[in-house]
Design a protein around this motif. Structure first.
Motif, short mmCIF file in Angstrom:
data_model
loop_
_atom_site.label_atom_id
_atom_site.label_comp_id
_atom_site.label_asym_id
_atom_site.label_seq_id
_atom_site.Cartn_x
_atom_site.Cartn_y
_atom_site.Cartn_z
N ASP A 161 -44.60 7.83 30.07
CA ASP A 161 -44.45 6.83 29.00
C ASP A 161 -45.35 5.64 28.74
O ASP A 161 -46.25 5.18 28.28
CB ASP A 161 -43.22 6.57 28.71
N LYS A 200 -48.79 4.83 26.85
CA LYS A 200 -48.93 3.32 26.39
C LYS A 200 -49.88 2.80 26.55
O LYS A 200 -50.54 2.05 25.86
CB LYS A 200 -47.58 2.77 26.41
N GLU A 223 -37.98 17.07 29.30
CA GLU A 223 -37.83 15.52 28.73
C GLU A 223 -39.01 14.98 28.10
O GLU A 223 -38.58 14.00 27.16
CB GLU A 223 -37.93 14.77 30.27
N VAL A 247 -40.27 16.59 25.50
CA VAL A 247 -39.47 17.11 24.07
C VAL A 247 -38.68 16.11 23.63
O VAL A 247 -38.74 15.60 22.60
CB VAL A 247 -39.33 18.49 24.26
N LYS A 248 -37.67 15.79 24.54
CA LYS A 248 -36.61 14.80 24.14
C LYS A 248 -37.24 13.39 23.83
O LYS A 248 -36.60 12.83 23.14
CB LYS A 248 -35.55 14.63 25.35
N ARG A 249 -38.47 13.00 24.37
CA ARG A 249 -38.92 11.88 24.00
C ARG A 249 -39.89 11.74 22.90
O ARG A 249 -40.56 10.71 22.57
CB ARG A 249 -39.65 11.17 25.39
N GLY A 250 -39.89 12.96 22.42
CA GLY A 250 -40.77 12.97 21.06
C GLY A 250 -42.12 13.59 21.19
O GLY A 250 -42.75 13.29 20.37
N TYR A 251 -42.63 13.82 22.23
CA TYR A 251 -43.91 14.04 22.59
C TYR A 251 -44.30 15.54 21.72
O TYR A 251 -43.19 16.58 21.90
CB TYR A 251 -44.34 14.52 23.94
N SER A 252 -45.21 15.79 21.10
CA SER A 252 -45.40 16.95 20.36
C SER A 252 -46.03 17.99 21.43
O SER A 252 -46.37 17.80 22.50
CB SER A 252 -46.62 16.92 19.23
N GLU A 253 -45.99 19.14 20.90
CA GLU A 253 -46.57 20.38 21.55
C GLU A 253 -48.01 20.19 22.23
O GLU A 253 -48.54 20.38 23.17
CB GLU A 253 -46.40 21.64 20.88
N GLU A 284 -49.20 17.25 22.58
CA GLU A 284 -49.51 16.29 23.38
C GLU A 284 -49.04 16.76 24.86
O GLU A 284 -49.74 16.35 26.07
CB GLU A 284 -48.66 15.23 23.01
#
Length: 75
Positions: free
Chosen positions: A4, A8, A42, A44-50, A52
């Motif tokens: 992350d 960022k 993890e 996926v849980k954090r909102g990353y798309s396929e 990404e």
């Protein structure tokens, strides 16, 4: 958290995931290759798309290698 932070800081197109299980990496939940799926889960849980996640798991590296090869052939 490190992924992350790097995403960022420098952007998703410049980050990749790798592992080295020769001596352990000290990442809870990723002690060996059999637990690699935990990293993807993890993300996926954090909102990353396929798309990404594909970039992180080798897509960025393959893109850079292709660009380097293209440049080398043009010289």
């Amino acid at each position: 958290d490190h992924i992350d932070y790097m995403v960022k800081l420098i952007g998703i197109d410049h980050v990749g995931i790798s592992s080295d299980f020769d001596g352990g990496g000290g990442i809870k939940g990723w002690a060996d290759a059999s637990e690699t799926f935990n990293v993807t889960l993890e993300l996926v849980k954090r909102g990353y798309s396929e798309p990404e996640i594909e970039k992180l798991w080798g897509g960025n590296l393959l893109r850079v290698l292709d660009e380097v090869q293209e440049y080398a052939l043009s010289q």
